[in-house]
Motif scaffolding. Structure first.
Motif, PDB file in Angstrom:
ATOM      1  N   SER A   1       0.813  -1.210   0.000  1.00 38.05           N
ATOM      2  CA  SER A   1       0.000   0.000   0.000  1.00 38.05           C
ATOM      3  C   SER A   1       0.849   1.265   0.000  1.00 38.05           C
ATOM      4  N   TYR A   2       2.163   1.104  -0.133  1.00 37.29           N
ATOM      5  CA  TYR A   2       3.049   2.262  -0.130  1.00 37.29           C
ATOM      6  C   TYR A   2       3.635   2.453  -1.511  1.00 37.29           C
ATOM      7  N   PRO A   3       3.633   3.625  -2.011  1.00 34.18           N
ATOM      8  CA  PRO A   3       2.974   4.836  -1.524  1.00 34.18           C
ATOM      9  C   PRO A   3       1.513   4.848  -1.948  1.00 34.18           C
ATOM     10  N   PRO A   4       0.672   5.576  -1.218  1.00 34.38           N
ATOM     11  CA  PRO A   4      -0.739   5.646  -1.605  1.00 34.38           C
ATOM     12  C   PRO A   4      -0.904   6.432  -2.908  1.00 34.38           C
ATOM     13  N   TYR A   5      -1.962   6.098  -3.637  1.00 37.73           N
ATOM     14  CA  TYR A   5      -2.184   6.755  -4.930  1.00 37.73           C
ATOM     15  C   TYR A   5      -3.674   6.858  -5.227  1.00 37.73           C
ATOM     16  N   ASN A   6      -4.009   7.739  -6.160  1.00 40.54           N
ATOM     17  CA  ASN A   6      -5.363   7.894  -6.693  1.00 40.54           C
ATOM     18  C   ASN A   6      -5.301   7.736  -8.205  1.00 40.54           C
ATOM     19  N   ILE A   7      -6.364   7.180  -8.775  1.00 37.70           N
ATOM     20  CA  ILE A   7      -6.519   7.150 -10.222  1.00 37.70           C
ATOM     21  C   ILE A   7      -7.848   7.844 -10.509  1.00 37.70           C
TER      22      ILE A   7
ATOM     23  N   GLU B   1     -13.206  12.207 -21.045  1.00 35.48           N
ATOM     24  CA  GLU B   1     -13.664  10.953 -21.639  1.00 35.48           C
ATOM     25  C   GLU B   1     -12.490  10.044 -21.995  1.00 35.48           C
ATOM     26  N   ASN B   2     -11.383  10.623 -22.458  1.00 37.29           N
ATOM     27  CA  ASN B   2     -10.211   9.840 -22.852  1.00 37.29           C
ATOM     28  C   ASN B   2      -8.948  10.278 -22.121  1.00 37.29           C
ATOM     29  N   ALA B   3      -9.103  10.816 -20.925  1.00 41.59           N
ATOM     30  CA  ALA B   3      -7.941  11.290 -20.168  1.00 41.59           C
ATOM     31  C   ALA B   3      -8.022  10.821 -18.721  1.00 41.59           C
ATOM     32  N   TYR B   4      -6.867  10.474 -18.161  1.00 41.35           N
ATOM     33  CA  TYR B   4      -6.786   9.963 -16.799  1.00 41.35           C
ATOM     34  C   TYR B   4      -5.612  10.617 -16.092  1.00 41.35           C
ATOM     35  N   ARG B   5      -5.625  10.570 -14.758  1.00 42.49           N
ATOM     36  CA  ARG B   5      -4.515  11.084 -13.961  1.00 42.49           C
ATOM     37  C   ARG B   5      -4.264  10.110 -12.817  1.00 42.49           C
ATOM     38  N   ILE B   6      -2.995   9.762 -12.648  1.00 42.32           N
ATOM     39  CA  ILE B   6      -2.572   8.978 -11.495  1.00 42.32           C
ATOM     40  C   ILE B   6      -1.818   9.941 -10.593  1.00 42.32           C
ATOM     41  N   SER B   7      -2.237  10.053  -9.340  1.00 41.46           N
ATOM     42  CA  SER B   7      -1.578  10.913  -8.360  1.00 41.46           C
ATOM     43  C   SER B   7      -1.008  10.030  -7.263  1.00 41.46           C
ATOM     44  N   ILE B   8       0.291  10.149  -7.040  1.00 41.67           N
ATOM     45  CA  ILE B   8       0.995   9.312  -6.063  1.00 41.67           C
ATOM     46  C   ILE B   8       1.603  10.216  -4.999  1.00 41.67           C
ATOM     47  N   ALA B   9       1.355   9.891  -3.725  1.00 45.37           N
ATOM     48  CA  ALA B   9       1.922  10.654  -2.614  1.00 45.37           C
ATOM     49  C   ALA B   9       3.383  10.248  -2.446  1.00 45.37           C
ATOM     50  N   VAL B  10       4.288  11.168  -2.744  1.00 45.85           N
ATOM     51  CA  VAL B  10       5.718  10.876  -2.695  1.00 45.85           C
ATOM     52  C   VAL B  10       6.438  11.874  -1.782  1.00 45.85           C
ATOM     53  N   ALA B  11       5.878  12.082  -0.605  1.00 49.13           N
ATOM     54  CA  ALA B  11       6.488  13.019   0.346  1.00 49.13           C
ATOM     55  C   ALA B  11       7.907  12.578   0.664  1.00 49.13           C
ATOM     56  N   GLY B  12       8.837  13.525   0.647  1.00 49.24           N
ATOM     57  CA  GLY B  12      10.226  13.235   0.969  1.00 49.24           C
ATOM     58  C   GLY B  12      11.068  12.884  -0.236  1.00 49.24           C
TER      59      GLY B  12
ATOM     60  N   ARG C   1      10.070   7.895  13.993  1.00 50.67           N
ATOM     61  CA  ARG C   1      10.156   8.042  12.535  1.00 50.67           C
ATOM     62  C   ARG C   1       8.856   7.536  11.931  1.00 50.67           C
ATOM     63  N   GLY C   2       7.959   8.458  11.650  1.00 54.45           N
ATOM     64  CA  GLY C   2       6.649   8.110  11.114  1.00 54.45           C
ATOM     65  C   GLY C   2       6.496   8.400   9.633  1.00 54.45           C
ATOM     66  N   ILE C   3       7.472   9.059   9.025  1.00 57.39           N
ATOM     67  CA  ILE C   3       7.413   9.364   7.599  1.00 57.39           C
ATOM     68  C   ILE C   3       8.203   8.296   6.856  1.00 57.39           C
ATOM     69  N   ALA C   4       7.481   7.501   6.101  1.00 55.54           N
ATOM     70  CA  ALA C   4       8.129   6.435   5.335  1.00 55.54           C
ATOM     71  C   ALA C   4       8.828   7.056   4.138  1.00 55.54           C
TER      72      ALA C   4
ATOM     73  N   MET D   1       3.453  15.472  -4.254  1.00 53.35           N
ATOM     74  CA  MET D   1       2.610  14.604  -5.085  1.00 53.35           C
ATOM     75  C   MET D   1       3.221  14.490  -6.472  1.00 53.35           C
ATOM     76  N   LEU D   2       3.146  13.286  -7.039  1.00 50.21           N
ATOM     77  CA  LEU D   2       3.543  13.059  -8.419  1.00 50.21           C
ATOM     78  C   LEU D   2       2.269  12.816  -9.215  1.00 50.21           C
ATOM     79  N   HIS D   3       2.000  13.680 -10.180  1.00 45.23           N
ATOM     80  CA  HIS D   3       0.806  13.567 -11.021  1.00 45.23           C
ATOM     81  C   HIS D   3       1.246  13.115 -12.408  1.00 45.23           C
ATOM     82  N   ILE D   4       0.674  12.016 -12.885  1.00 40.84           N
ATOM     83  CA  ILE D   4       0.993  11.471 -14.200  1.00 40.84           C
ATOM     84  C   ILE D   4      -0.267  11.535 -15.049  1.00 40.84           C
ATOM     85  N   GLU D   5      -0.175  12.230 -16.169  1.00 35.83           N
ATOM     86  CA  GLU D   5      -1.317  12.395 -17.076  1.00 35.83           C
ATOM     87  C   GLU D   5      -1.264  11.329 -18.164  1.00 35.83           C
TER      88      GLU D   5
END
Length: 157
Positions: free
Chosen positions: A35-41, A46-57, A90-93, A118-122
């Motif tokens: 589950s690391y790192p967490p992400y959203n899709i 209609e034909n476009a997507y975004r993947i957002s990945i939490a990449v703190a640090g 140390r709580g930040i992975a 955040m890393l956003h991939i289009e």
């Protein structure tokens, strides 16, 4: 563990064996997927997507985004810290990771942006003209189509 049998799909479809294999792998995968790192899709159009990945640090230089064999691979390798630090908590992975996303045919990466941890991939799905639906004209008069088919049959014989 339940196993998915794609055999009925093969009877009624042609060329979808990769999809059936992917379903089989997804159902057979370990339920404790990383589950690391967490992400959203998200679907942004209609034909476009975004993947957002939490990449703190991670800085942009620590991240690699690449496409290999219809799979988007995002990996992060943190630069070694200078000197030893003593953490009380140390709580930040900030560990190395690799995330894979299977891409459908005709999906391409249009860009990536690293901002505010955040890393956003289009992604964009671009169907070739040959795969877009087209309407076939139905004629009610004339037998030119039938003649040309019979002429082709005579030439082949």
């Amino acid at each position: 563990m339940r196993r998915f049998d794609p055999t009925p799909l093969y009877r009624a479809t042609i060329g979808f064996d990769r999809m059936a294999d992917m379903l089989d792998r997804a159902l057979a995968a370990d339920l404790q997927a990383p589950s690391y790192p967490p992400y959203n899709i998200e679907k942004t159009d209609e034909n476009a997507y975004r993947i957002s990945i939490a990449v703190a640090g991670f800085s942009a230089e620590d991240l690699v985004v690449e496409v290999k064999e219809n799979a988007l691979v995002v990996s992060g390798r943190s630069a070694d810290e200078q000197g030893e630090r003593e953490y009380l908590h140390r709580g930040i992975a900030n560990r190395a990771f690799e995330r894979r996303f299977q891409l459908a045919d005709h999906v391409r990466i249009s860009g990536a942006l690293h901002r505010d941890g955040m890393l956003h991939i289009e992604l964009v799905r671009e169907l070739p003209e040959a795969l877009k639906p087209r309407q076939i004209e139905i004629r009610t008069t004339g037998d030119r189509l039938l003649q040309s088919n019979s002429d082709q049959a005579q030439v082949a014989a």
